[in-house]
Design an enzyme around this catalytic site. Structure first.
Site, PDB file in Angstrom:
ATOM      1  N   CYS A   1      51.080  46.421  37.645  1.00  6.80           N
ATOM      2  CA  CYS A   1      50.068  46.054  38.036  1.00  6.80           C
ATOM      3  C   CYS A   1      50.086  45.466  39.566  1.00  6.80           C
ATOM      4  O   CYS A   1      48.962  45.556  40.138  1.00  6.80           O
ATOM      5  CB  CYS A   1      49.253  44.934  37.089  1.00  6.80           C
ATOM      6  SG  CYS A   1      49.009  45.358  35.649  1.00  6.80           S
TER       7      CYS A   1
ATOM      8  N   HIS B   1      35.291  40.775  34.169  1.00  5.50           N
ATOM      9  CA  HIS B   1      34.077  40.622  33.216  1.00  5.50           C
ATOM     10  C   HIS B   1      33.388  41.909  33.552  1.00  5.50           C
ATOM     11  O   HIS B   1      32.914  42.539  32.387  1.00  5.50           O
ATOM     12  CB  HIS B   1      32.953  39.645  33.524  1.00  5.50           C
ATOM     13  CG  HIS B   1      31.902  39.415  32.866  1.00  5.50           C
ATOM     14  ND1 HIS B   1      30.464  40.192  32.862  1.00  5.50           N
ATOM     15  CD2 HIS B   1      31.717  38.899  31.514  1.00  5.50           C
ATOM     16  CE1 HIS B   1      29.684  40.077  32.038  1.00  5.50           C
ATOM     17  NE2 HIS B   1      30.453  39.288  31.237  1.00  5.50           N
TER      18      HIS B   1
ATOM     19  N   HIS C   1      39.471  33.499  51.209  1.00  4.40           N
ATOM     20  CA  HIS C   1      39.201  34.300  50.142  1.00  4.40           C
ATOM     21  C   HIS C   1      40.450  34.499  49.410  1.00  4.40           C
ATOM     22  O   HIS C   1      41.360  35.254  49.952  1.00  4.40           O
ATOM     23  CB  HIS C   1      38.259  35.429  50.369  1.00  4.40           C
ATOM     24  CG  HIS C   1      36.948  35.008  51.446  1.00  4.40           C
ATOM     25  ND1 HIS C   1      36.232  34.469  50.962  1.00  4.40           N
ATOM     26  CD2 HIS C   1      36.799  35.361  52.855  1.00  4.40           C
ATOM     27  CE1 HIS C   1      35.387  34.582  51.982  1.00  4.40           C
ATOM     28  NE2 HIS C   1      35.985  34.955  53.065  1.00  4.40           N
TER      29      HIS C   1
ATOM     30  N   HIS D   1      60.591  39.489  43.690  1.00  4.95           N
ATOM     31  CA  HIS D   1      61.536  40.423  42.193  1.00  4.95           C
ATOM     32  C   HIS D   1      62.270  39.439  41.683  1.00  4.95           C
ATOM     33  O   HIS D   1      63.206  39.189  42.195  1.00  4.95           O
ATOM     34  CB  HIS D   1      61.891  41.790  42.886  1.00  4.95           C
ATOM     35  CG  HIS D   1      62.004  42.722  41.905  1.00  4.95           C
ATOM     36  ND1 HIS D   1      62.492  42.275  40.309  1.00  4.95           N
ATOM     37  CD2 HIS D   1      61.330  43.916  41.779  1.00  4.95           C
ATOM     38  CE1 HIS D   1      62.445  43.367  39.705  1.00  4.95           C
ATOM     39  NE2 HIS D   1      61.883  44.565  40.491  1.00  4.95           N
TER      40      HIS D   1
ATOM     41  N   HIS E   1      44.784  39.017  40.883  1.00  4.14           N
ATOM     42  CA  HIS E   1      44.926  40.240  40.030  1.00  4.14           C
ATOM     43  C   HIS E   1      44.154  39.754  38.840  1.00  4.14           C
ATOM     44  O   HIS E   1      44.428  38.944  38.170  1.00  4.14           O
ATOM     45  CB  HIS E   1      46.239  40.442  39.618  1.00  4.14           C
ATOM     46  CG  HIS E   1      46.386  41.809  38.544  1.00  4.14           C
ATOM     47  ND1 HIS E   1      45.611  42.671  38.632  1.00  4.14           N
ATOM     48  CD2 HIS E   1      47.088  41.562  37.397  1.00  4.14           C
ATOM     49  CE1 HIS E   1      45.889  43.283  37.377  1.00  4.14           C
ATOM     50  NE2 HIS E   1      46.911  42.560  36.594  1.00  4.14           N
TER      51      HIS E   1
ATOM     52  N   ASN F   1      40.478  44.765  33.293  1.00  6.24           N
ATOM     53  CA  ASN F   1      41.772  45.087  33.946  1.00  6.24           C
ATOM     54  C   ASN F   1      41.930  46.417  34.474  1.00  6.24           C
ATOM     55  O   ASN F   1      42.447  47.082  33.650  1.00  6.24           O
ATOM     56  CB  ASN F   1      43.047  44.628  32.943  1.00  6.24           C
ATOM     57  CG  ASN F   1      44.292  44.463  33.890  1.00  6.24           C
ATOM     58  OD1 ASN F   1      44.560  44.932  34.811  1.00  6.24           O
ATOM     59  ND2 ASN F   1      45.385  43.792  33.226  1.00  6.24           N
TER      60      ASN F   1
END
Length: 480
Positions: free
Chosen positions: A212, A408, A375, A291, A379, A412
């Site tokens: 993702c 909502h 802002h 990572h 994710h 995802n």
């Protein structure tokens, strides 16, 4: 590099003092008010520093040339587009529970109850989308169905982006497409090249298996390529495919993905052309990639594998929370010095030294990123992830509103979720000139990647924004 800049600054300062100041003084003062003795003093000053002036002038010329030839090229985000699926692909929670094609596989009552609990507490609303293949009973998990889903998402997002930007496809020199679990042959990036008849010397890259957080990886890669290839556009496409990769078994660690992942994708147009600054929305300031896959727990906490019945799914282990927290902390530690004000940097450094050399029980100092970032686009991986980052970063409900609202409304959508969140901020009219937006994404491997943008103007939502017809309904209050 910093030392070279200091030396260069020192030489220019002395060049200014020795040569330019007398000239400026002569121009700034009326010639009639200068006496012959004043002119003689100026000439004497220049004569006795002629060698120094020549050396400094040569260094100044050489340094300026090197600087302008080697300085990083600005990367502009001209515009982006998020896919809005058609209404017939919506699936509300009750409908999901009734027609979900995989409920029949959940033979054990405990697995079925687990599915219900996860879905009801997921933070997803009644207007998320799944592809046509999963509306079918039984579901169509064929290569043809997967291609249909991917083509729908990618082509719609790109078509809308090209319409809004009026860019000729022949001007696109770089195409980067990321899709973690669906990687057919020819590649998805080749599919885009074929559809839009992109030029034969295009730099085409397909990123697979990166989870993702791959959307930020694609942006970072595009940034690097735009430093090398002059005067061009980079098209970045972030998507995921769930038709072929939905889990059809009853393993609880794999059921969660079916509850959260939904249909979506985004296309982003980047440019290094100086002339595009005026029409672009944002300028890229920083990308930071972390990572932690060298650690076995990190590597295995999100993994695609077969269950004991041979059915493939994405498995989530209990270590994911601790792994995510550690990876986020490392990413923040790298990003902080790049964006935070000096006062926050000093507090962070002070705590770091005390913890490392004096008392390792001291908690890490969490900088106040709201002093540097306006802002936040976290994710939308799930309600628990948003809660964790809200707490860890000390954010307010308004700060995480784009993430909760995206989860909502769209669920995802994997690597594209951060773009739905940025679009939400624009649709609310909150993005002002000079505002900084931080996109932060987590993914298998385990990875945490960040991108920071600055708004070049007061940013209005693009035409056909995914929030165009529903922004007034948000934020919603969830009783979970």
């Amino acid at each position: 590099m910093a030392n070279v800049k200091l030396i260069y600054h020192y030489l220019i300062t002395h060049f200014f003092k020795l040569c330019l100041l007398p000239v400026i003084a002569l121009v700034a003062t009326k010639a009639s008010s200068l006496t012959q003795e004043d002119f003689q003093n100026i000439w004497y000053h220049l004569q006795h520093n002629l060698l120094t002036l020549n050396i400094l002038f040569a260094i100044f010329t050489f340094g300026s040339t090197v600087y302008f030839l080697t300085r990083p090229r600005p990367v502009y985000l001209v515009d982006y587009s998020c896919h809005l699926p058609p209404a017939h692909q919506k699936i509300n929670i009750n409908k999901n529970l009734e027609i979900n094609p995989f409920l029949s596989s959940l033979g054990e009552t405990s697995s079925l109850d687990f599915f219900y609990r996860v879905l009801e507490r997921s933070g997803l609303g009644d207007e998320t989308y799944i592809p046509n293949a999963l509306h079918s009973v039984p579901p169509l998990q064929t290569m043809a169905a997967a291609r249909e889903e991917t083509e729908q998402v990618i082509f719609d997002a790109i078509d809308n982006l090209l319409t809004n930007t009026k860019v000729n496809t022949r001007e696109i020199g770089i195409i980067i497409l990321n899709s973690s679990t669906f990687n057919p042959t020819p590649s998805l990036s080749a599919m885009v090249v074929n559809k839009y008849k992109l030029r034969s010397n295009i730099k085409s890259i397909n990123l697979g298996g990166m989870g993702c957080s791959a959307g930020v990886i694609a942006i970072d890669l595009a940034k690097d390529l735009l430093q090398v290839h002059k005067n061009t556009y980079a098209l970045v496409v972030s998507t995921e495919n769930i038709s072929r990769n939905a889990y059809a078994g009853d393993n609880k660690s794999m059921i969660v993905a079916n509850c959260l992942f939904r249909l979506g994708g985004a296309a982003i147009l980047l440019s290094n052309k100086p002339g595009d600054r005026r029409r672009s929305k944002y300028k890229l300031l920083h990308t930071v990639r972390t990572h932690t896959g060298a650690d076995d727990k990190s590597f295995r906490c999100v993994q695609q594998e077969d269950d004991d019945k041979g059915k493939t799914g994405i498995s989530l282990t209990k270590d994911i929370t601790s792994v995510a927290g550690r990876t986020i902390t490392e990413n923040i530690a790298t990003l902080g010095p790049l964006v935070l004000p000096v006062s926050e940097k000093l507090l962070f450094f002070k705590t770091y030294i005390r913890k490392k050399y004096f008392d390792d029980k001291i908690k890490h100092y969490v900088p106040d990123f709201k002093r540097a970032i306006d802002h936040f686009c976290i994710h939308a991986g799930g309600r628990a992830l948003i809660d964790e980052l809200e707490k860890r970063l000390g954010l307010s409900p308004v700060d995480v509103e784009p993430s909760r609202s995206t989860l909502h409304r769209f669920g995802n959508t994997s690597s594209s979720s951060i773009w739905y969140e940025l679009a939400y901020t624009e649709a609310k009219g909150r993005m002002k000139k000079g505002d900084k937006a931080w996109q932060i994404a987590l993914g298998s491997g385990f990875k945490c990647n960040s991108a920071v943008w600055v708004a070049l103007r007061n940013v209005n939502p693009s035409v056909n924004s995914p929030w165009e017809h529903c922004i007034d309904k948000y934020p919603v209050k969830l009783d979970l």
